[in-house]
Structures are given as structure tokens and as C-alpha cells.
Design a protein around this motif. Structure first.
Motif, mmCIF file in Angstrom:
data_model
loop_
_atom_site.group_PDB
_atom_site.id
_atom_site.type_symbol
_atom_site.label_atom_id
_atom_site.label_comp_id
_atom_site.label_asym_id
_atom_site.label_seq_id
_atom_site.Cartn_x
_atom_site.Cartn_y
_atom_site.Cartn_z
ATOM 1 N N THR A 190 0.842 -1.195 0.000
ATOM 2 C CA THR A 190 0.000 0.000 0.000
ATOM 3 C C THR A 190 0.877 1.243 0.000
ATOM 4 O OG1 THR A 190 -0.158 0.376 2.389
ATOM 5 C CG2 THR A 190 -1.621 -1.308 1.442
ATOM 6 N N GLU A 191 0.247 2.382 -0.108
ATOM 7 C CA GLU A 191 0.969 3.653 -0.162
ATOM 8 C C GLU A 191 1.875 3.849 1.039
ATOM 9 O OE1 GLU A 191 -0.225 8.390 0.268
ATOM 10 O OE2 GLU A 191 -1.656 6.991 -0.643
ATOM 11 N N PRO A 338 -5.713 0.242 5.397
ATOM 12 C CA PRO A 338 -4.849 1.284 4.859
ATOM 13 C C PRO A 338 -5.653 2.520 4.474
ATOM 14 C CG PRO A 338 -5.327 -0.309 3.150
ATOM 15 C CD PRO A 338 -5.962 -0.832 4.410
ATOM 16 N N ILE A 339 -4.966 3.596 4.206
ATOM 17 C CA ILE A 339 -5.629 4.851 3.861
ATOM 18 C C ILE A 339 -6.444 4.707 2.586
ATOM 19 C CG2 ILE A 339 -3.732 5.823 2.494
ATOM 20 C CD1 ILE A 339 -4.303 8.508 3.986
ATOM 21 N N GLU A 340 -6.030 3.779 1.719
ATOM 22 C CA GLU A 340 -6.767 3.552 0.473
ATOM 23 C C GLU A 340 -8.161 2.988 0.718
ATOM 24 O OE1 GLU A 340 -2.389 2.699 -0.678
ATOM 25 O OE2 GLU A 340 -3.660 2.635 1.120
ATOM 26 N N VAL A 374 -11.396 -8.862 15.367
ATOM 27 C CA VAL A 374 -10.553 -7.936 14.605
ATOM 28 C C VAL A 374 -10.783 -8.142 13.112
ATOM 29 C CG1 VAL A 374 -8.225 -7.079 14.251
ATOM 30 C CG2 VAL A 374 -8.822 -8.165 16.432
ATOM 31 N N ASN A 375 -11.119 -7.066 12.422
ATOM 32 C CA ASN A 375 -11.290 -7.112 10.968
ATOM 33 C C ASN A 375 -10.081 -6.456 10.314
ATOM 34 O OD1 ASN A 375 -12.686 -7.937 8.726
ATOM 35 N ND2 ASN A 375 -14.074 -6.187 8.667
ATOM 36 N N VAL A 376 -9.441 -7.198 9.407
ATOM 37 C CA VAL A 376 -8.197 -6.749 8.786
ATOM 38 C C VAL A 376 -8.410 -6.583 7.286
ATOM 39 C CG1 VAL A 376 -5.774 -7.288 8.344
ATOM 40 C CG2 VAL A 376 -6.837 -7.969 10.518
ATOM 41 N N ALA A 377 -8.108 -5.400 6.773
ATOM 42 C CA ALA A 377 -8.160 -5.160 5.332
ATOM 43 C C ALA A 377 -6.895 -5.728 4.699
ATOM 44 C CB ALA A 377 -8.269 -3.665 5.044
ATOM 45 N N ALA A 378 -7.069 -6.617 3.740
ATOM 46 C CA ALA A 378 -5.928 -7.282 3.117
ATOM 47 C C ALA A 378 -6.298 -7.641 1.683
ATOM 48 C CB ALA A 378 -5.547 -8.530 3.909
ATOM 49 N N ASP A 379 -5.341 -8.178 0.968
ATOM 50 C CA ASP A 379 -5.595 -8.600 -0.410
ATOM 51 C C ASP A 379 -6.158 -10.018 -0.406
ATOM 52 O OD1 ASP A 379 -5.742 -8.454 -3.132
ATOM 53 O OD2 ASP A 379 -3.624 -8.886 -3.487
ATOM 54 N N ILE A 380 -7.257 -10.175 0.293
ATOM 55 C CA ILE A 380 -7.899 -11.471 0.503
ATOM 56 C C ILE A 380 -9.401 -11.249 0.379
ATOM 57 C CG2 ILE A 380 -8.351 -13.298 2.213
ATOM 58 C CD1 ILE A 380 -5.560 -12.516 3.416
ATOM 59 N N SER A 392 -11.440 -8.120 1.992
ATOM 60 C CA SER A 392 -10.799 -7.376 0.911
ATOM 61 C C SER A 392 -10.692 -5.888 1.221
ATOM 62 C CB SER A 392 -11.578 -7.562 -0.389
ATOM 63 O OG SER A 392 -11.041 -6.724 -1.405
ATOM 64 N N TRP A 393 -9.512 -5.356 1.004
ATOM 65 C CA TRP A 393 -9.276 -3.932 1.224
ATOM 66 C C TRP A 393 -10.051 -3.069 0.228
ATOM 67 C CZ3 TRP A 393 -6.283 -0.738 -2.243
ATOM 68 C CH2 TRP A 393 -5.808 -1.422 -3.372
ATOM 69 N N LYS A 394 -10.560 -3.690 -0.838
ATOM 70 C CA LYS A 394 -11.323 -2.959 -1.848
ATOM 71 C C LYS A 394 -12.826 -2.957 -1.562
ATOM 72 C CE LYS A 394 -8.101 -3.962 -5.646
ATOM 73 N NZ LYS A 394 -7.970 -4.585 -6.990
ATOM 74 N N SER A 395 -13.273 -3.718 -0.583
ATOM 75 C CA SER A 395 -14.707 -3.853 -0.332
ATOM 76 C C SER A 395 -15.299 -2.547 0.188
ATOM 77 C CB SER A 395 -14.968 -4.964 0.685
ATOM 78 O OG SER A 395 -14.707 -6.226 0.121
ATOM 79 N N THR A 396 -16.518 -2.274 -0.252
ATOM 80 C CA THR A 396 -17.250 -1.086 0.184
ATOM 81 C C THR A 396 -18.715 -1.451 0.394
ATOM 82 O OG1 THR A 396 -17.751 -0.425 -2.097
ATOM 83 C CG2 THR A 396 -15.740 0.476 -1.121
#
Length: 647
Positions: A190-191, A338-340, A374-380, A392-396
Motif C-alpha cells: 500500500t501507499e 490502509p488509507i486507500e 478484529v477485521n483486517v483489510a488485506a488482499d484477501i 478485501s481492502w477494496k470492499s465497500t
């Protein structure tokens, strides 16, 4: 006309109709109703679906110290396993899982992955290096072991005694953390830094049970995990600027959290609203860290759990809120991302989602036993572990709600109720998908409603000749079918059982009893079937056999509606493979309605049934399953409009 003459005349009418058609044969459907699983109890598992008086399972207690190297992307650690043999036989060896060996060029998982790839693609430049292995029983010591793909056999010089004998296995291990970890773990750039999502991160003991003996299926892909319960004491050493979150309770807040973070954490533990621990504009604020250089060691403990996982990164925004449990106890919902991934339409609501999911399932089924969620944003895409999930870190929006609720729902199945995911994915994914339906509909007055009740949306799959049965092992299943046979179909089966067959009160009583009875134990499919039947007080073999084993379908039909001496005879048939109770709505000419419910036993002697509707009103329409709860594969015969039967 007296009652006897009336019934005699009705019988003549029915018989005459059958004879005239000359197409119906008298038959018995008794085979559909016979019990299909062994009900003979034994000392380990009873006919009532409860553990027997001699039920046993082994215990696995771990102490682990591991170091994350964010330059080499490696984990290096030392593990000590205290193994308790509660089985009635002494053990010359134990088996352990080495799932990181899946990430090698010649692993069975790699070699059985199609050239085109699939969800379970993984890196091939990893794998364990195991050193200093020592296996002790009493004063004897052995270093003998055999590694075969993702499994390791550890031998003892002296067998572990039965009925409570103890052994200690220790070893050092190291491996490269994969980028692509089969959508269950890995690394995300990530950034502001790398996010490390660590699962299957240490050698784990396999399960010995009274059904299979040693459960030693290799780790290939779709099949997940089956583990014993124990206490975990683990320490993670990471760079000083990382935040580490994990399954279990943090033991050394003063060593790893600054005074500011500790104050914010205390506020979060008492707040129903999300409290920011590390804000988006504080990612580079090292005053929030307990040290300004080097490393920090984070110490966690978790009791009576089958596994632990963790995540580490310097890129984490971190927030938390209180979870309220029915007993009055509290737990802590946390999210790191992440900030993203930030924003009210995305991960800024993650803790809100986590909190509701845990609270709702605790209230409805069984109280959540762990100190954190604990919820973790990841590439999963989404993967669960006790007390911690990777999403998924992309989920909305609805997507993030859905995956969060689903992964935390897994704390009930298979974390609390310890089913064998590698063999019976439906007892894991299907049961969880079922409880997600109720959690989703309740969240925020239905902000993200479930569509599980829309069973007829899946008719295309139910009639597909390439469909497979729920009982197909996940590693054997065609991946095109996995979503249906592991998730949707078993969940829809439980939905029908609750809402159509048993009713909520009887179902909930049995299902909650099943969870409580098998909490922290290892039920088999027959234990579930037997327990539900015995507590609900219903022979459900016709349903369990038809729905969970095989590929048969439901097709109830209204054949005709005929006037008879001021009343009506409604002729029904079971054209499908699975008999079901009949619920039909009769609509009269004056627009009033009447619900008629017929038991499943009407199909015991054959596939045709005639029902006498006694009424002085004119019938205008008959509709089967008016609430559309059944995935009936033929819509065309579900109702009888008056226009069809007046001609």
C-alpha cells in the motif's frame, strides 16, 4: 348424507379419477422416509446426536515466539506444542500440518491447480525450513520426523500414554511469506507500507478422532481446516513502527502502546460508537509508538481455541468499539485498514459491522466467547480465523458488510462448533451463510437485506445436469459448483427447515441445542442430523437424505380442483425427488383466503394425494407455497386458476 356414506362416495370419486386416468400406479415411498444414517449410538457418539460418555478429543496447547522481517518478508519462530492424548490408545507418533509447504513448485496443491489457475493460486517460492525438532515423552527424546508435502509425522521414542498422556514437541521454523497465499493469507503493498496477513503461519497438530483416526488430507486448495482445541500463548516481534493485531487478548499494552493509544483504547472498550485509535493523518506520527527504533514484541493469549492468526503493518488506520454480550460480558471490535480503504462508504464502518455481527449472533444463537473481534483489510477476498478475519481492502458498502458478517459468522461455524472443513465444507460455509441471513436482515433495519429466502433464483443451477451433491468433498468439487453446494444449497436447506418445515420455535430450540452441545467439540454430519431430529421431535430423514445427499429436486403440483357435493377436492402430486409438506393458499371468489397445511406423510404411500376442502365458498385459485420458500423447479404447476378447471 352421513359421514360414512360421504367418505365412501369421496373414495369412489378419487378411485374413479385414478382409474380413469389409467396413468397412476399405486406405489410406496417408504424408502424416502427410512433413516439413511446409522442411528446406533456408541460410547463416543450417541443416537441422540450428543457426545457419548466416553467421547474424547485431544488437546493442543501452543507457545510460539515469532519474528517478522519486513525486509526479507519472512517469519522465523520457535514453537512448543504441549500435546495431551485423551484417546483410549497410546500414540507412537502424531501428525502435523505444514501448510506453508503448499507454496512450493512441487507441492500437491500446485501440481493439481489447472494451468488456467483458480482462486487457490499461490506462490511457489516458499515453504518451511524446520530445524531443531525435539519430541519428548517423559524423559525420552526423539528428533525423528518425516515431511511429506504439507504434512509431517513426528515420532516418539516412547509412546504417549492413553487417556491423558502428555508429550512435548518443539521446533524452529522459518519461511518466506507469500504475496499470493491462496486467498487466505499473504502480502499487500500500500501507499504507506506492506500489510502482512498471517495465517497457517506455524506447524499445527492434525486431528485424531474416533471416526477417521488421523485426519491427514493434504492442503490442496478448496478444503480448509480441521483442528483440535487448546490454549495459545504467542509473541510476535515486528518493526517498532508496525501495529500488530491478532486473535486473543493483548497482554502487554504498556510495552507496545503509547500512553495516548492506551487512553484511546480504554475509551473504545467503553464506547458503543467507533473510537479512532490511529487516525489517517497519524500514520507517520511515531509519538503514538512505544519505541522510536528497533522492534517491539506483542504478546497475545487466547484460551480454548482451535487456531490463531495475526496481521502486522505500519500502514494501519486503527479503530475500535465495545461489543455487548448477552451475559453482560464485553469484547472489543477492532478494524485495521490502509488509507486507500478509508471512508464512510468503506472501511470506516468496518467496526460498526463487526460489532453488530457479533452481538446479533450472540443474542440469537450462542454467546461469542473470545475477547476480541478484529477485521483486517488485506488482499484477501474473505477468510476467517478465531477472533480475526481478513476481508478485501477494496470492499465497500454492501460488499463490505456481507464479507464482514460472513467471516465473523464463522466464529460459530467452525470455530466454536469444530467441524471438519476439509471434508464437510457445508457444515462450515452453509451453516454460516444461513445465520448470515438473519444477521443481515436485522442490521440497521435491513440496510443490506439478505436474498437467501429467494430460493427460486437458483433454479437454473438446480436443474443443471452438471450440478453436484452437497456431500461432495470441497477439493473434489468442480469450482463452478462450490458456491452452491458449500454455501447456498445447505443454507437454503436450513432456511426451509426453519421457516417451512419445523417453524422458528422448534428449529431454534434444536439448532441452539446443537451449538451448545457441540461447542469446542468435533461433530460429524450424523451428529447434526441425529441431534436436530431428537430435539425437534421429528423424523427428518426424507429431507436430510434428499437435500444433503444427492442432486434430487422439489416439484409439488396442483393437478386439479373439482367440485364435489358443495365442497372441493384438490388433487396434488409430488413430481420431484424430495417430498415436502404442503402449504397452499386457497383464494375464494370473495377475495378471502385460507391457508391449508398438509404433513409430509401424505407422500408415504405414493406421489398423489387428494384433499377434501370443506367450504361453502366458491374457490377461485389454489397456490402452493405462496411465500415462495421452496426452490420448486417447476413454476407452471404451482397454482390452479379458476379458468383452467371450469372448462
Amino acid at each position: 348424507m352421513n359421514i360414512f356414506r360421504k367418505k365412501l362416495a369421496l373414495a369412489a370419486l378419487v378411485f374413479g379419477g385414478i382409474a380413469a386416468s389409467n396413468a397412476q400406479e399405486v406405489q410406496s415411498n417408504q424408502s424416502l422416509f427410512n433413516e439413511f444414517l446409522d442411528h446406533n449410538g456408541n460410547e463416543f457418539r450417541t443416537a441422540t446426536g450428543k457426545p457419548g460418555e466416553d467421547y474424547w478429543q485431544n488437546e493442543t496447547d501452543y507457545k510460539i515466539e515469532a519474528t517478522l522481517d519486513d525486509q526479507a518478508h519472512t517469519i522465523t519462530g520457535k514453537l512448543t506444542l504441549e500435546y495431551t492424548n485423551n484417546s483410549p490408545q497410546e500414540l507412537d507418533f502424531i501428525w502435523m500440518h505444514l501448510e506453508q509447504n503448499r507454496f512450493t513448485q512441487d507441492s500437491r496443491g500446485t501440481l493439481t491447480t489447472p494451468i488456467s489457475g483458480n482462486r487457490y493460486n499461490g506462490d511457489v517460492d516458499g515453504g518451511y525450513t524446520i530445524t531443531n525438532l525435539e519430541a519428548n515423552v517423559k524423559r525420552s527424546s526423539s528428533s525423528k520426523h518425516i515431511i511429506t508435502d504439507t504434512r509431517m509425522q513426528v515420532f516418539f521414542d516412547e509412546p504417549i500414554p492413553a487417556n491423558g498422556g502428555e508429550a512435548t514437541v518443539s521446533m524452529n521454523f522459518t519461511y518466506k511469506i507469500p504475496v499470493k497465499g491462496m486467498d487466505r493469507m499473504g502480502r499487500l503493498e500500500t501507499e504507506n507500507g506492506t500489510i502482512y496477513a498471517l495465517a497457517q503461519w506455524f506447524p499445527r497438530a492434525a486431528v485424531l478422532d474416533d471416526i477417521e483416526g488421523w485426519n491427514i488430507e493434504p492442503y490442496l486448495g478448496a478444503g480448509e481446516f480441521y483442528l483440535d482445541y487448546g490454549d495459545y500463548d504467542f509473541k510476535i516481534t515486528a518493526p517498532y513502527n508496525h501495529i500488530v493485531v491478532a486473535s486473543g487478548a493483548l497482554q502487554n499494552e504498556k510495552d507496545v502502546l503509547s500512553a495516548t493509544l492506551r487512553d484511546r483504547m480504554e475509551k473504545a472498550k467503553n464506547s458503543d460508537e467507533t473510537v479512532m485509535l490511529v487516525k489517517a493523518d497519524e500514520l507517520d506520527d511515531m509519538s503514538l509508538r512505544a519505541k522510536q527504533s528497533g522492534t517491539l514484541t506483542w504478546h497475545f493469549k487466547m484460551e480454548n481455541t482451535r487456531d490463531v492468526a495475526f496481521a502486522s503493518s505500519k500502514a494501519f488506520i486503527w479503530d475500535a468499539a465495545k461489543i455487548n454480550l448477552p451475559s453482560g460480558k464485553k469484547a472489543l471490535a477492532q478494524s485495521v485498514y490502509p488509507i486507500e480503504s478509508d471512508g464512510q462508504g468503506a472501511w470506516a464502518r468496518s467496526t460498526e459491522y463487526t460489532k453488530h455481527s457479533i452481538e446479533n449472533n450472540s443474542e440469537m444463537w450462542f454467546e461469542y466467547p473470545y475477547p476480541v473481534a478484529v477485521n483486517v483489510a488485506a488482499d484477501i477476498g474473505g477468510m476467517e480465523y478465531p477472533g480475526l478475519s481478513f476481508c478485501s481492502w477494496k470492499s465497500t458498502g454492501a460488499g463490505l458488510w456481507g464479507v464482514t458478517d460472513h467471516e465473523f459468522g464463522h466464529n460459530w461455524f467452525p470455530m466454536i462448533v469444530g467441524t471438519n472443513e476439509r471434508r464437510y465444507a457445508w457444515m462450515d460455509e452453509g451453516f454460516n451463510t444461513f445465520i448470515n441471513h438473519y444477521s443481515s436482515n436485522k442490521f440497521n433495519n435491513g440496510e443490506y437485506p439478505s436474498n437467501l429466502n429467494q430460493t427460486r433464483n437458483a433454479i437454473g443451477w438446480y436443474t443443471n445436469p452438471n450440478r453436484e451433491g452437497i456431500d461432495t468433498y470441497p477439493d473434489v468439487t468442480n469450482l463452478r459448483n462450490l458456491g452452491m453446494i458449500a454455501y447456498a444449497k445447505p443454507a437454503q436447506g436450513l432456511f426451509m427447515l426453519r421457516e417451512y418445515i419445523l417453524g422458528p420455535e422448534r428449529f431454534d430450540n434444536a439448532f441452539k441445542s446443537y451449538i451448545k452441545t457441540w461447542a469446542y467439540k468435533h461433530p460429524q454430519p450424523r451428529d447434526f442430523f441425529n441431534h436436530m431430529e431428537n430435539v425437534a421431535g421429528e423424523n427428518l430423514a426424507w429431507f436430510f437424505k434428499g437435500w444433503f445427499y444427492g442432486t434430487g429436486n422439489i416439484d409439488l403440483a396442483v393437478n386439479s380442483v373439482r367440485q364435489y357435493q358443495g365442497n372441493y377436492v384438490i388433487s396434488l402430486s409430488n413430481n420431484g425427488d424430495i417430498p415436502m409438506p404442503v402449504k397452499m393458499q386457497v383464494t375464494f371468489a370473495d377475495d378471502t383466503t385460507q391457508m391449508v397445511e398438509l404433513p409430509v406423510e401424505i407422500w408415504q404411500r405414493g406421489n398423489d394425494w387428494n384433499y377434501l376442502l370443506e367450504t361453502d365458498k366458491q374457490v377461485a385459485k389454489v397456490t402452493l407455497d405462496p411465500n415462495k420458500m421452496l426452490p420448486d423447479v417447476n413454476f407452471s404447476n404451482d397454482s390452479w386458476p379458476v379458468a383452467q378447471y371450469q372448462n
